[in-house]
Design a protein around this motif. Structure first.
Motif, PDB file in Angstrom:
ATOM      1  N   LYS A   1       3.594 -30.525 -37.279  1.00 42.82           N
ATOM      2  CA  LYS A   1       3.740 -29.880 -38.614  1.00 42.82           C
ATOM      3  C   LYS A   1       3.334 -28.608 -38.321  1.00 42.82           C
ATOM      4  O   LYS A   1       3.090 -28.066 -37.974  1.00 42.82           O
ATOM      5  CB  LYS A   1       3.511 -30.809 -40.049  1.00 42.82           C
ATOM      6  CG  LYS A   1       3.406 -32.132 -40.166  1.00 42.82           C
ATOM      7  CD  LYS A   1       2.534 -32.093 -41.196  1.00 42.82           C
ATOM      8  CE  LYS A   1       2.883 -33.579 -41.789  1.00 42.82           C
ATOM      9  NZ  LYS A   1       2.135 -34.559 -43.031  1.00 42.82           N
TER      10      LYS A   1
ATOM     11  N   ARG B   1       4.519 -24.760 -39.748  1.00 43.21           N
ATOM     12  CA  ARG B   1       4.866 -23.506 -40.613  1.00 43.21           C
ATOM     13  C   ARG B   1       5.011 -22.898 -40.619  1.00 43.21           C
ATOM     14  O   ARG B   1       4.003 -21.734 -39.917  1.00 43.21           O
ATOM     15  CB  ARG B   1       4.313 -23.761 -42.245  1.00 43.21           C
ATOM     16  CG  ARG B   1       4.281 -24.894 -42.978  1.00 43.21           C
ATOM     17  CD  ARG B   1       3.965 -25.149 -44.718  1.00 43.21           C
ATOM     18  NE  ARG B   1       2.389 -24.842 -44.185  1.00 43.21           N
ATOM     19  CZ  ARG B   1       1.664 -23.944 -44.697  1.00 43.21           C
ATOM     20  NH1 ARG B   1       2.442 -23.102 -45.547  1.00 43.21           N
ATOM     21  NH2 ARG B   1       0.434 -24.186 -45.304  1.00 43.21           N
TER      22      ARG B   1
ATOM     23  N   ILE C   1      14.408 -23.517 -35.552  1.00 45.30           N
ATOM     24  CA  ILE C   1      12.807 -24.281 -34.853  1.00 45.30           C
ATOM     25  C   ILE C   1      13.258 -25.616 -34.026  1.00 45.30           C
ATOM     26  O   ILE C   1      13.831 -26.260 -33.903  1.00 45.30           O
ATOM     27  CB  ILE C   1      11.970 -24.921 -36.136  1.00 45.30           C
ATOM     28  CG1 ILE C   1      11.928 -23.869 -37.217  1.00 45.30           C
ATOM     29  CG2 ILE C   1      11.524 -25.408 -35.859  1.00 45.30           C
ATOM     30  CD1 ILE C   1      11.088 -23.947 -38.088  1.00 45.30           C
TER      31      ILE C   1
ATOM     32  N   PHE D   1      16.007 -27.688 -35.213  1.00 47.61           N
ATOM     33  CA  PHE D   1      16.278 -27.818 -36.655  1.00 47.61           C
ATOM     34  C   PHE D   1      17.435 -26.477 -36.605  1.00 47.61           C
ATOM     35  O   PHE D   1      16.570 -25.260 -36.334  1.00 47.61           O
ATOM     36  CB  PHE D   1      15.382 -28.024 -37.595  1.00 47.61           C
ATOM     37  CG  PHE D   1      14.280 -28.987 -37.824  1.00 47.61           C
ATOM     38  CD1 PHE D   1      15.096 -30.151 -38.388  1.00 47.61           C
ATOM     39  CD2 PHE D   1      13.775 -29.856 -36.208  1.00 47.61           C
ATOM     40  CE1 PHE D   1      14.145 -31.641 -38.425  1.00 47.61           C
ATOM     41  CE2 PHE D   1      13.002 -30.695 -36.721  1.00 47.61           C
ATOM     42  CZ  PHE D   1      13.411 -31.642 -37.083  1.00 47.61           C
TER      43      PHE D   1
ATOM     44  N   ASN E   1      19.768 -24.385 -39.984  1.00 44.17           N
ATOM     45  CA  ASN E   1      20.673 -24.936 -41.126  1.00 44.17           C
ATOM     46  C   ASN E   1      21.641 -24.644 -41.144  1.00 44.17           C
ATOM     47  O   ASN E   1      22.465 -23.195 -41.138  1.00 44.17           O
ATOM     48  CB  ASN E   1      20.691 -24.624 -42.633  1.00 44.17           C
ATOM     49  CG  ASN E   1      19.101 -25.258 -43.161  1.00 44.17           C
ATOM     50  OD1 ASN E   1      19.198 -26.089 -43.334  1.00 44.17           O
ATOM     51  ND2 ASN E   1      18.076 -24.434 -43.340  1.00 44.17           N
TER      52      ASN E   1
ATOM     53  N   LEU F   1      14.842 -21.012 -42.226  1.00 47.54           N
ATOM     54  CA  LEU F   1      14.027 -22.632 -41.925  1.00 47.54           C
ATOM     55  C   LEU F   1      12.321 -21.683 -41.919  1.00 47.54           C
ATOM     56  O   LEU F   1      11.833 -20.803 -41.471  1.00 47.54           O
ATOM     57  CB  LEU F   1      14.033 -23.083 -40.839  1.00 47.54           C
ATOM     58  CG  LEU F   1      15.369 -24.085 -40.324  1.00 47.54           C
ATOM     59  CD1 LEU F   1      15.567 -24.533 -39.256  1.00 47.54           C
ATOM     60  CD2 LEU F   1      15.102 -24.995 -41.197  1.00 47.54           C
TER      61      LEU F   1
ATOM     62  N   GLU G   1       9.260 -24.207 -42.219  1.00 46.27           N
ATOM     63  CA  GLU G   1       8.388 -25.351 -41.957  1.00 46.27           C
ATOM     64  C   GLU G   1       9.625 -26.146 -41.142  1.00 46.27           C
ATOM     65  O   GLU G   1      11.240 -26.642 -41.476  1.00 46.27           O
ATOM     66  CB  GLU G   1       8.206 -26.559 -43.086  1.00 46.27           C
ATOM     67  CG  GLU G   1       8.626 -26.407 -44.097  1.00 46.27           C
ATOM     68  CD  GLU G   1       8.169 -27.037 -45.511  1.00 46.27           C
ATOM     69  OE1 GLU G   1       6.784 -26.956 -45.329  1.00 46.27           O
ATOM     70  OE2 GLU G   1       8.699 -28.477 -45.819  1.00 46.27           O
ATOM     71  N   ALA G   2       8.650 -27.501 -40.715  1.00 48.69           N
ATOM     72  CA  ALA G   2       9.795 -28.771 -39.808  1.00 48.69           C
ATOM     73  C   ALA G   2       8.703 -29.453 -39.579  1.00 48.69           C
ATOM     74  O   ALA G   2       7.335 -28.833 -38.777  1.00 48.69           O
ATOM     75  CB  ALA G   2      10.742 -28.369 -38.482  1.00 48.69           C
ATOM     76  N   SER G   3       8.942 -31.124 -39.185  1.00 44.95           N
ATOM     77  CA  SER G   3       8.173 -31.778 -38.268  1.00 44.95           C
ATOM     78  C   SER G   3       8.686 -32.535 -37.582  1.00 44.95           C
ATOM     79  O   SER G   3       9.922 -33.224 -37.720  1.00 44.95           O
ATOM     80  CB  SER G   3       7.298 -32.131 -39.441  1.00 44.95           C
ATOM     81  OG  SER G   3       7.998 -32.790 -40.461  1.00 44.95           O
ATOM     82  N   MET G   4       8.004 -33.096 -36.625  1.00 44.74           N
ATOM     83  CA  MET G   4       8.545 -34.200 -36.016  1.00 44.74           C
ATOM     84  C   MET G   4       7.840 -35.683 -35.352  1.00 44.74           C
ATOM     85  O   MET G   4       6.052 -35.678 -35.856  1.00 44.74           O
ATOM     86  CB  MET G   4       8.832 -33.828 -34.743  1.00 44.74           C
ATOM     87  CG  MET G   4       7.671 -33.182 -33.696  1.00 44.74           C
ATOM     88  SD  MET G   4       8.419 -33.598 -31.412  1.00 44.74           S
ATOM     89  CE  MET G   4       8.185 -34.735 -31.345  1.00 44.74           C
TER      90      MET G   4
ATOM     91  N   CYS H   1      10.123 -20.807 -33.030  1.00 48.95           N
ATOM     92  CA  CYS H   1      10.707 -20.867 -34.289  1.00 48.95           C
ATOM     93  C   CYS H   1      11.568 -19.174 -33.505  1.00 48.95           C
ATOM     94  O   CYS H   1      10.977 -18.805 -32.940  1.00 48.95           O
ATOM     95  CB  CYS H   1       9.533 -20.256 -34.502  1.00 48.95           C
ATOM     96  SG  CYS H   1       8.687 -21.668 -35.517  1.00 48.95           S
TER      97      CYS H   1
END
Ligand code: ZN
Ligand code: ZN
Length: 322
Positions: free
Chosen positions: A254, A256, A263, A275, A277, A284, A286-289, A302
Motif C-alpha cells: 500500500k 500513499r 501510480i 492506476f 483516473n 490519485l 493512494e493505491a495498493s496491490m 508515482c
C-alpha cells in the motif's frame, strides 16, 4: 506473509541531496554558499561530493542541517582522455570499522585513475569500500554505461536513477532501467535521485539545483542515523511528488502520496498494476496491490501532472516470506 512498514507517515522524513559540487572542484560557488542555498530550500542534509577530493564539513552542521562526508571519484575512462568514463559517489559510513584509514578533509585523489582492464571499476569501488565508504553508481545513462555493468560490478549499494544536472545539460538523467536490470538479475540495490548541481543560483527559470532529492526516514538527523537509513533502504527518491507512506499489510503493498496522475507498481517477473483516473483526471493519492509470493520485487513510481516522479525502493518479496 509479514506486515512491514517501509515508510511511516507518522515519522519524520529528512530531505537530502547526496551529489553536488563546489569550488573545491568544478562548482561555481564555495561550500558556505552552497550550504546556505540548500538550507534556504528546506533541505536537512547534503554531501559536498566534489570531484576527486574528500570533504568532511561538520563545522557547517547545526541541529536542523547536517553534511555527510564524501566525494565523487571519476576520471576512470576505458579510452584514455575520452569521456564518458565511470563516476562513483562515496559516503563515509560511520557504522563500520574500515580496513584502511578513513579519508581526511580535502584529501585529494590522483587522477586519472588508470584503466587496467574491465575490472578497473571494481578496483575503485573496492578501494572506496576499504576506506569505510558506501558507494553509489553515479549517472549511468549519462556516461553510456552498459547494462551488463550493473551485474558485472558489485559492492555498490545504490545507483543514481535520476540525476538532475544531466537532465538539465544533456537530457540523459534516468537510470531506472539500469536499476531494474540489476534487480532482475538478483542484485539488492537501491535507487537515488540527486542534483549533481554545479551552479546554485536562485532565480534561474530552469534551475540546475533543487531538482532531484531523497527523503530518508532516519531515527535522528545525525550522520550515523541518515547512513543507517540509506543502508536499510528506508528512503525514497523524487523529482517532485512526495511519498507519505509505504507498507505491506495483510498481503498487500500500500502506498500513499501527494496528488499524482499515475501510480505504477513495477513488479517482476509479472507486471504489477497501473492506476490513473483517465476519464475524470482526478488526482490519485493512494493505491495498493496484492502481492504474489513468486514475485521477486516490487517498486512503485508515482508520477505527477508535470511528469515528475517519486520512486520507492524495492520491496523484496523473499524478505516477507521468511
Ligand atoms: Zn559525475
Ligand atoms: Zn558530479
Amino acid at each position: 506473509m509479514k506486515n512491514v512498514i517501509y515508510l511511516d507517515a507518522g515519522k519524520a522524513m529528512y530531505k537530502g541531496n547526496l551529489h553536488l559540487h563546489t569550488t573545491w572542484s568544478d562548482g561555481a560557488q564555495p561550500a558556505e554558499e552552497v550550504v546556505e542555498a540548500f538550507k534556504a530550500k528546506g533541505y536537512h542534509f547534503i554531501s559536498l561530493s566534489d570531484h576527486d577530493i574528500y570533504t568532511r564539513t561538520e563545522d557547517f552542521d547545526t541541529e536542523h542541517f547536517i553534511t555527510l562526508p564524501g566525494t565523487e571519484r571519476g576520471e576512470l575512462n576505458p579510452v584514455a582522455d575520452k569521456n564518458p568514463g565511470y563516476h562513483f559517489g562515496a559516503l563515509d559510513d560511520p557504522t563500520v570499522e574500515p580496513e584502511l584509514a578513513r579519508y581526511g578533509h580535502l584529501e585529494k585523489f590522483p587522477t586519472p585513475v588508470p584503466w587496467v582492464g574491465d575490472h578497473s571499476p571494481q578496483l575503485l569501488i573496492d578501494e572506496l569500500r576499504a576506506h569505510g565508504n558506501l558507494v553509489v553508481f553515479n549517472h549511468p545513462e549519462w556516461h553510456l554505461t552498459r547494462f551488463e555493468d550493473m551485474v558485472k560490478y558489485d559492492r555498490f549499494f545504490a545507483v543514481e536513477i535520476y540525476n538532475h544536472a544531466t537532465e538539465w545539460s544533456t537530457a540523459s538523467s534516468y537510470g531506472a532501467a539500469y536499476w531494474d536490470h540489476a534487480l532482475q538479475n538478483g542484485k539488492r540495490i537501491f535507487g537515488i535521485a540527486a542534483d549533481d548541481s554545479h551552479v546554485h543560483e536562485e532565480g534561474w527559470a530552469i534551475p540546475e539545483f533543487g531538482g532531484g532529492w531523497i527523503r530518508a526516514q532516519a531515527e535522528s538527523l545525525t550522520q550515523a542515523g541518515v547512513i543507517r537509513s540509506l543502508k536499510e533502504g528506508r528512503f525514497y527518491s523524487s523529482s517532485g511528488p512526495e511519498i507519505h507512506d509505504l507498507r505491506v499489510e495483510d498481503g498487500e503493498l500500500k502506498i500513499r502520496c501527494s496528488p499524482c496522475k499515475f501510480i505504477m507498481f513495477k513488479a517482476f517477473p509479472q507486471r504489477g498494476p497501473f492506476f490513473g483516473n483517465f476519464e475524470s483526471g482526478k488526482p490519485l493519492t493512494e493505491a495498493s496491490m496484492e502481492i504474489e509470493e513468486d514475485m521477486a520485487y516490487i517498486r512503485v513510481e508515482c508520477i505527477d501532472f508535470e511528469g515528475k516522479v517519486a520512486w520507492t525502493n524495492p520491496v523484496f518479496i523473499a524478505d516477507l516470506l521468511e
